[in-house]
Enzyme design. Structure first.
Site, PDB file in Angstrom:
ATOM      1  N   SER A  99       0.498  -1.847  -0.204  1.00 52.75           N
ATOM      2  CA  SER A  99       0.891  -1.214  -1.468  1.00 52.75           C
ATOM      3  C   SER A  99       1.641   0.082  -1.155  1.00 52.75           C
ATOM      4  O   SER A  99       1.487   0.630  -0.059  1.00 52.75           O
ATOM      5  CB  SER A  99      -0.370  -0.884  -2.269  1.00 52.75           C
ATOM      6  OG  SER A  99      -0.080  -0.036  -3.348  1.00 52.75           O
TER       7      SER A  99
ATOM      8  N   TYR B 230      -8.838   3.171  -3.186  1.00 57.81           N
ATOM      9  CA  TYR B 230      -7.789   2.147  -3.065  1.00 57.81           C
ATOM     10  C   TYR B 230      -6.777   2.552  -1.990  1.00 57.81           C
ATOM     11  O   TYR B 230      -6.409   1.741  -1.126  1.00 57.81           O
ATOM     12  CB  TYR B 230      -7.101   1.950  -4.421  1.00 57.81           C
ATOM     13  CG  TYR B 230      -6.040   0.881  -4.413  1.00 57.81           C
ATOM     14  CD1 TYR B 230      -6.376  -0.463  -4.336  1.00 57.81           C
ATOM     15  CD2 TYR B 230      -4.686   1.216  -4.467  1.00 57.81           C
ATOM     16  CE1 TYR B 230      -5.400  -1.453  -4.313  1.00 57.81           C
ATOM     17  CE2 TYR B 230      -3.704   0.241  -4.455  1.00 57.81           C
ATOM     18  CZ  TYR B 230      -4.063  -1.100  -4.389  1.00 57.81           C
ATOM     19  OH  TYR B 230      -3.083  -2.067  -4.366  1.00 57.81           O
TER      20      TYR B 230
ATOM     21  N   LYS C 107      -5.723   0.690   1.641  1.00 61.36           N
ATOM     22  CA  LYS C 107      -4.365   0.250   1.983  1.00 61.36           C
ATOM     23  C   LYS C 107      -3.795   1.050   3.165  1.00 61.36           C
ATOM     24  O   LYS C 107      -3.054   0.502   3.974  1.00 61.36           O
ATOM     25  CB  LYS C 107      -3.454   0.364   0.752  1.00 61.36           C
ATOM     26  CG  LYS C 107      -3.841  -0.580  -0.394  1.00 61.36           C
ATOM     27  CD  LYS C 107      -3.780  -2.055  -0.001  1.00 61.36           C
ATOM     28  CE  LYS C 107      -3.998  -2.997  -1.169  1.00 61.36           C
ATOM     29  NZ  LYS C 107      -3.924  -4.419  -0.796  1.00 61.36           N
TER      30      LYS C 107
ATOM     31  N   THR D 113       1.009  -7.950 -13.142  1.00 56.27           N
ATOM     32  CA  THR D 113      -0.046  -8.956 -12.930  1.00 56.27           C
ATOM     33  C   THR D 113      -1.259  -8.451 -13.724  1.00 56.27           C
ATOM     34  O   THR D 113      -1.192  -7.402 -14.356  1.00 56.27           O
ATOM     35  CB  THR D 113      -0.452  -9.076 -11.441  1.00 56.27           C
ATOM     36  OG1 THR D 113      -1.055  -7.835 -11.044  1.00 56.27           O
ATOM     37  CG2 THR D 113       0.708  -9.384 -10.525  1.00 56.27           C
TER      38      THR D 113
END
Ligand SMILES: NC(=O)c1ccc[n+]([C@@H]2O[C@H](COP(=O)([O-])OP(=O)(O)OC[C@H]3O[C@@H](n4cnc5c(N)ncnc54)[C@H](OP(=O)(O)O)[C@@H]3O)[C@@H](O)[C@H]2O)c1
Length: 268
Positions: free
Chosen positions: A141, A154, A158, A189
Protein backbone atom coordinates in the site's frame (compact mmCIF):
# COMPACT_ATOMS: atom_id res chain seq x y z
CA UNK A 1 1.10 -11.31 -21.48
CA UNK A 2 -0.68 -14.63 -21.44
CA UNK A 3 -0.51 -16.96 -18.46
CA UNK A 4 -1.70 -20.12 -20.22
CA UNK A 5 -1.57 -23.10 -17.90
CA UNK A 6 0.28 -21.21 -15.15
CA UNK A 7 -0.92 -21.92 -11.64
CA UNK A 8 -1.63 -18.71 -9.72
CA UNK A 9 -2.46 -18.67 -6.00
CA UNK A 10 -4.24 -15.49 -4.88
CA UNK A 11 -4.96 -14.87 -1.20
CA UNK A 12 -8.00 -12.73 -0.40
CA UNK A 13 -9.72 -13.68 -3.67
CA UNK A 14 -13.26 -13.42 -2.31
CA UNK A 15 -13.61 -9.68 -2.95
CA UNK A 16 -12.04 -6.42 -4.15
CA UNK A 17 -8.59 -6.51 -5.69
CA UNK A 18 -8.18 -10.27 -5.17
CA UNK A 19 -11.45 -11.00 -6.95
CA UNK A 20 -10.39 -8.78 -9.86
CA UNK A 21 -7.01 -10.53 -10.01
CA UNK A 22 -8.72 -13.94 -10.04
CA UNK A 23 -11.00 -12.95 -12.94
CA UNK A 24 -8.19 -11.28 -14.91
CA UNK A 25 -5.63 -14.08 -14.47
CA UNK A 26 -8.21 -16.72 -15.42
CA UNK A 27 -9.14 -14.55 -18.42
CA UNK A 28 -5.50 -14.71 -19.53
CA UNK A 29 -5.37 -18.49 -19.33
CA UNK A 30 -4.11 -19.12 -15.79
CA UNK A 31 -5.45 -21.80 -13.47
CA UNK A 32 -6.49 -19.72 -10.48
CA UNK A 33 -6.48 -20.95 -6.91
CA UNK A 34 -8.11 -18.38 -4.68
CA UNK A 35 -8.48 -18.34 -0.93
CA UNK A 36 -10.35 -16.35 1.69
CA UNK A 37 -12.54 -16.94 4.74
CA UNK A 38 -16.00 -16.32 3.26
CA UNK A 39 -17.09 -19.51 1.47
CA UNK A 40 -20.21 -17.82 0.11
CA UNK A 41 -18.23 -15.05 -1.57
CA UNK A 42 -15.55 -17.48 -2.80
CA UNK A 43 -18.27 -19.57 -4.51
CA UNK A 44 -19.59 -16.49 -6.31
CA UNK A 45 -16.11 -15.54 -7.53
CA UNK A 46 -15.47 -19.15 -8.62
CA UNK A 47 -18.53 -19.07 -10.90
CA UNK A 48 -17.06 -16.08 -12.77
CA UNK A 49 -13.51 -17.43 -12.82
CA UNK A 50 -14.59 -20.84 -14.17
CA UNK A 51 -16.19 -19.18 -17.19
CA UNK A 52 -12.61 -18.57 -18.36
CA UNK A 53 -10.80 -21.46 -16.70
CA UNK A 54 -12.83 -24.46 -15.51
CA UNK A 55 -9.84 -25.97 -13.65
CA UNK A 56 -9.73 -23.07 -11.17
CA UNK A 57 -10.64 -23.65 -7.53
CA UNK A 58 -11.34 -21.63 -4.37
CA UNK A 59 -10.30 -22.79 -0.91
CA UNK A 60 -11.36 -21.58 2.52
CA UNK A 61 -8.28 -20.53 4.47
CA UNK A 62 -7.54 -17.95 7.14
CA UNK A 63 -4.04 -16.77 6.26
CA UNK A 64 -3.41 -15.57 9.81
CA UNK A 65 -3.41 -19.22 10.96
CA UNK A 66 -0.10 -20.85 9.98
CA UNK A 67 -1.51 -24.40 10.32
CA UNK A 68 -4.41 -23.64 7.97
CA UNK A 69 -1.94 -22.13 5.50
CA UNK A 70 0.35 -25.18 5.69
CA UNK A 71 -2.66 -27.47 5.09
CA UNK A 72 -3.81 -25.40 2.11
CA UNK A 73 -0.36 -25.38 0.47
CA UNK A 74 0.05 -29.15 0.98
CA UNK A 75 -3.34 -29.76 -0.66
CA UNK A 76 -2.49 -27.46 -3.58
CA UNK A 77 0.86 -29.17 -4.18
CA UNK A 78 -0.82 -32.59 -4.03
CA UNK A 79 -3.61 -31.60 -6.42
CA UNK A 80 -1.75 -29.29 -8.83
CA UNK A 81 1.91 -30.25 -8.37
CA UNK A 82 3.21 -26.66 -8.26
CA UNK A 83 2.39 -22.96 -7.97
CA UNK A 84 4.01 -20.59 -10.48
CA UNK A 85 2.77 -17.28 -9.09
CA UNK A 86 1.80 -16.44 -5.50
CA UNK A 87 -0.03 -13.17 -4.91
CA UNK A 88 -0.14 -12.22 -1.23
CA UNK A 89 -3.16 -9.93 -1.32
CA UNK A 90 -5.33 -10.77 1.73
CA UNK A 91 -5.56 -7.84 4.09
CA UNK A 92 -7.70 -5.75 6.40
CA UNK A 93 -7.61 -2.04 7.18
CA UNK A 94 -8.33 0.33 10.02
CA UNK A 95 -8.39 4.05 10.76
CA UNK A 96 -8.29 4.96 14.43
CA UNK A 97 -5.91 6.80 16.77
CA UNK A 98 -3.26 4.38 18.04
CA UNK A 99 -4.03 5.12 21.71
CA UNK A 100 -7.65 4.06 21.11
CA UNK A 101 -6.79 0.88 19.22
CA UNK A 102 -6.87 -2.34 21.22
CA UNK A 103 -3.84 -4.60 21.27
CA UNK A 104 -5.97 -7.42 19.86
CA UNK A 105 -6.84 -5.27 16.81
CA UNK A 106 -3.17 -4.37 16.29
CA UNK A 107 -2.16 -8.03 16.56
CA UNK A 108 -4.91 -9.08 14.13
CA UNK A 109 -3.76 -6.55 11.52
CA UNK A 110 -0.13 -7.65 11.76
CA UNK A 111 -1.14 -11.32 11.69
CA UNK A 112 -3.31 -11.01 8.57
CA UNK A 113 -1.51 -8.33 6.55
CA UNK A 114 2.11 -9.22 7.27
CA UNK A 115 2.34 -12.67 8.86
CA UNK A 116 -0.33 -14.03 6.48
CA UNK A 117 2.00 -13.26 3.57
CA UNK A 118 4.95 -14.69 5.51
CA UNK A 119 3.09 -17.95 6.27
CA UNK A 120 2.00 -18.46 2.64
CA UNK A 121 5.47 -17.68 1.27
CA UNK A 122 7.27 -19.79 3.86
CA UNK A 123 5.04 -22.80 3.16
CA UNK A 124 5.32 -22.50 -0.63
CA UNK A 125 8.93 -21.42 -1.07
CA UNK A 126 10.65 -24.86 -0.79
CA UNK A 127 8.57 -26.11 -3.75
CA UNK A 128 9.31 -22.96 -5.80
CA UNK A 129 13.04 -23.32 -5.12
CA UNK A 130 12.90 -27.04 -5.99
CA UNK A 131 11.09 -26.33 -9.29
CA UNK A 132 13.73 -23.67 -10.07
CA UNK A 133 11.40 -20.70 -10.38
CA UNK A 134 8.33 -18.79 -9.39
CA UNK A 135 7.09 -15.26 -8.80
CA UNK A 136 5.82 -13.84 -5.51
CA UNK A 137 3.85 -10.58 -5.72
CA UNK A 138 3.05 -8.81 -2.46
CA UNK A 139 0.17 -6.33 -2.40
CA UNK A 140 1.26 -3.60 -0.06
CA UNK A 141 0.00 0.00 0.00
CA UNK A 142 1.00 3.65 -0.19
CA UNK A 143 0.67 3.33 3.59
CA UNK A 144 3.71 1.03 3.42
CA UNK A 145 5.73 3.95 2.07
CA UNK A 146 4.34 6.94 3.95
CA UNK A 147 3.26 7.00 7.60
CA UNK A 148 -0.38 8.10 7.67
CA UNK A 149 -2.41 9.58 10.53
CA UNK A 150 -4.68 7.16 12.43
CA UNK A 151 -3.33 4.13 10.56
CA UNK A 152 -0.32 3.20 12.72
CA UNK A 153 -0.99 -0.55 12.90
CA UNK A 154 -1.91 -0.76 9.22
CA UNK A 155 1.17 1.25 8.20
CA UNK A 156 3.35 -0.97 10.40
CA UNK A 157 2.00 -4.10 8.70
CA UNK A 158 2.68 -2.70 5.22
CA UNK A 159 6.10 -1.18 6.07
CA UNK A 160 7.01 -4.65 7.39
CA UNK A 161 5.83 -6.19 4.13
CA UNK A 162 7.93 -3.75 2.10
CA UNK A 163 11.19 -4.40 4.00
CA UNK A 164 10.55 -8.14 3.97
CA UNK A 165 9.88 -8.09 0.20
CA UNK A 166 13.07 -6.15 -0.59
CA UNK A 167 15.14 -8.50 1.54
CA UNK A 168 13.54 -11.56 -0.10
CA UNK A 169 14.15 -10.08 -3.54
CA UNK A 170 17.92 -10.21 -3.00
CA UNK A 171 17.81 -13.58 -1.28
CA UNK A 172 15.66 -15.41 -3.81
CA UNK A 173 16.81 -13.97 -7.13
CA UNK A 174 19.82 -16.31 -7.42
CA UNK A 175 17.45 -19.22 -6.79
CA UNK A 176 15.20 -18.24 -9.68
CA UNK A 177 12.31 -17.01 -7.53
CA UNK A 178 11.25 -13.43 -8.31
CA UNK A 179 9.72 -11.06 -5.79
CA UNK A 180 7.64 -7.97 -6.58
CA UNK A 181 5.81 -5.36 -4.59
CA UNK A 182 2.70 -3.44 -5.68
CA UNK A 183 1.74 -0.40 -3.61
CA UNK A 184 -1.70 1.01 -4.47
CA UNK A 185 -3.27 4.22 -3.25
CA UNK A 186 -7.01 4.26 -2.45
CA UNK A 187 -8.95 1.66 -4.45
CA UNK A 188 -12.74 1.32 -4.87
CA UNK A 189 -13.42 -1.89 -2.90
CA UNK A 190 -15.25 -2.79 0.29
CA UNK A 191 -11.95 -2.42 2.16
CA UNK A 192 -12.76 0.78 4.05
CA UNK A 193 -16.46 0.09 4.64
CA UNK A 194 -15.94 -0.48 8.36
CA UNK A 195 -14.12 2.82 8.87
CA UNK A 196 -15.46 5.02 6.08
CA UNK A 197 -16.63 7.78 8.44
CA UNK A 198 -13.29 8.22 10.22
CA UNK A 199 -10.76 10.91 9.29
CA UNK A 200 -8.64 11.71 7.36
CA UNK A 201 -10.40 10.41 4.27
CA UNK A 202 -8.89 10.33 0.83
CA UNK A 203 -10.64 12.63 -1.66
CA UNK A 204 -12.96 10.53 -3.88
CA UNK A 205 -11.16 11.78 -7.00
CA UNK A 206 -7.99 9.94 -5.89
CA UNK A 207 -9.60 6.48 -5.90
CA UNK A 208 -8.87 4.04 -8.72
CA UNK A 209 -10.65 0.84 -9.74
CA UNK A 210 -9.29 -2.59 -8.81
CA UNK A 211 -8.50 -3.17 -12.51
CA UNK A 212 -5.66 -0.62 -12.23
CA UNK A 213 -4.05 -2.70 -9.48
CA UNK A 214 -4.62 -5.95 -11.35
CA UNK A 215 -2.92 -4.46 -14.41
CA UNK A 216 0.03 -3.30 -12.27
CA UNK A 217 0.42 -6.85 -10.91
CA UNK A 218 0.50 -8.29 -14.42
CA UNK A 219 3.03 -5.66 -15.48
CA UNK A 220 5.51 -6.37 -12.66
CA UNK A 221 5.42 -10.03 -13.67
CA UNK A 222 5.62 -9.38 -17.40
CA UNK A 223 8.35 -6.71 -17.16
CA UNK A 224 10.21 -8.40 -14.31
CA UNK A 225 10.04 -5.31 -12.09
CA UNK A 226 10.48 -5.22 -8.35
CA UNK A 227 8.06 -2.41 -7.56
CA UNK A 228 5.03 -0.54 -8.88
CA UNK A 229 3.32 2.29 -7.02
CA UNK A 230 -0.10 3.12 -8.48
CA UNK A 231 -1.50 5.53 -9.51
CA UNK A 232 1.10 8.00 -10.75
CA UNK A 233 0.31 10.77 -8.25
CA UNK A 234 1.15 8.38 -5.42
CA UNK A 235 4.40 7.33 -7.11
CA UNK A 236 5.30 11.03 -7.35
CA UNK A 237 4.47 11.58 -3.67
CA UNK A 238 6.65 8.62 -2.65
CA UNK A 239 9.47 9.97 -4.79
CA UNK A 240 9.20 13.40 -3.10
CA UNK A 241 9.14 11.76 0.31
CA UNK A 242 12.37 9.89 -0.50
CA UNK A 243 13.97 13.01 -1.92
CA UNK A 244 13.24 15.24 1.05
CA UNK A 245 11.83 13.33 4.03
CA UNK A 246 11.88 16.29 6.45
CA UNK A 247 10.05 18.64 4.07
CA UNK A 248 7.55 15.92 3.20
CA UNK A 249 6.90 15.17 6.89
CA UNK A 250 6.37 18.90 7.57
CA UNK A 251 3.81 19.19 4.73
CA UNK A 252 2.07 15.94 5.73
CA UNK A 253 1.88 17.12 9.34
CA UNK A 254 0.18 20.35 8.26
CA UNK A 255 -2.35 18.35 6.24
CA UNK A 256 -3.03 15.89 9.09
CA UNK A 257 -3.03 18.33 12.02
CA UNK A 258 -6.73 19.37 11.72
CA UNK A 259 -7.74 15.70 12.01
CA UNK A 260 -5.94 15.05 15.30
CA UNK A 261 -9.29 15.21 17.04
CA UNK A 262 -9.77 14.67 20.71
CA UNK A 263 -6.06 15.11 21.49
CA UNK A 264 -6.68 18.17 23.63
CA UNK A 265 -9.60 16.39 25.35
CA UNK A 266 -7.42 13.38 26.05
CA UNK A 267 -4.73 15.59 27.59
CA UNK A 268 -7.13 17.36 29.97
N1 LIG B 1 -8.78 -0.78 -1.12
C1 LIG B 1 -7.78 0.05 -0.89
O1 LIG B 1 -7.96 1.27 -0.81
C2 LIG B 1 -6.37 -0.49 -0.76
C3 LIG B 1 -5.29 0.40 -0.89
C4 LIG B 1 -4.01 -0.08 -0.77
C5 LIG B 1 -3.77 -1.41 -0.52
N2 LIG B 1 -4.82 -2.26 -0.38
C6 LIG B 1 -4.52 -3.66 -0.08
O2 LIG B 1 -5.10 -4.50 -1.04
C7 LIG B 1 -5.38 -5.77 -0.47
C8 LIG B 1 -6.81 -6.18 -0.85
O3 LIG B 1 -7.70 -5.23 -0.30
P1 LIG B 1 -9.10 -4.88 -0.98
O4 LIG B 1 -9.14 -3.43 -1.19
O5 LIG B 1 -9.38 -5.79 -2.10
O6 LIG B 1 -10.07 -5.20 0.26
P2 LIG B 1 -11.33 -6.18 0.38
O7 LIG B 1 -12.27 -6.00 -0.73
O8 LIG B 1 -11.80 -6.00 1.78
O9 LIG B 1 -10.67 -7.63 0.23
C9 LIG B 1 -9.83 -8.17 1.20
C10 LIG B 1 -9.67 -9.64 0.92
O10 LIG B 1 -8.80 -10.19 1.92
C11 LIG B 1 -9.41 -11.35 2.45
N3 LIG B 1 -9.01 -11.59 3.82
C12 LIG B 1 -9.07 -10.74 4.88
N4 LIG B 1 -8.62 -11.35 5.98
C13 LIG B 1 -8.27 -12.61 5.61
C14 LIG B 1 -7.73 -13.72 6.30
N5 LIG B 1 -7.46 -13.67 7.61
N6 LIG B 1 -7.50 -14.87 5.61
C15 LIG B 1 -7.77 -14.93 4.29
N7 LIG B 1 -8.27 -13.91 3.58
C16 LIG B 1 -8.51 -12.76 4.24
C17 LIG B 1 -10.91 -11.08 2.34
O11 LIG B 1 -11.62 -12.29 2.28
P3 LIG B 1 -12.54 -12.89 3.47
O12 LIG B 1 -13.24 -11.75 4.11
O13 LIG B 1 -13.42 -13.85 2.74
O14 LIG B 1 -11.59 -13.57 4.38
C18 LIG B 1 -10.98 -10.39 0.99
O15 LIG B 1 -11.03 -11.34 -0.04
C19 LIG B 1 -5.14 -5.64 1.02
O16 LIG B 1 -3.91 -6.23 1.35
C20 LIG B 1 -5.09 -4.14 1.24
O17 LIG B 1 -4.27 -3.80 2.34
C21 LIG B 1 -6.12 -1.85 -0.50
Amino acid sequence: MEFNGQIVLITGASSGIGKQLAIDFAGRGAVVIGCGRSITRLKEVLKQVRQSNPESVMMACDVSDSEQVQGMIEKILTDFGRVDILINNAGIGMRKPFAETSLSTIEEIIRINYLGAVYCTHALLPSMIAQGGGHIVNISSGAGKIGTLNMAAYCASKFAMNGWSESLYHELQPLGVKVSLVCPGPVHTGFSRAFQNSEPQSPPALFVGSGVVSQAVMQVIERDRFERIVPRWLALMCWLQRLSPALFRYLAHRRFRPYVTGLENRRS
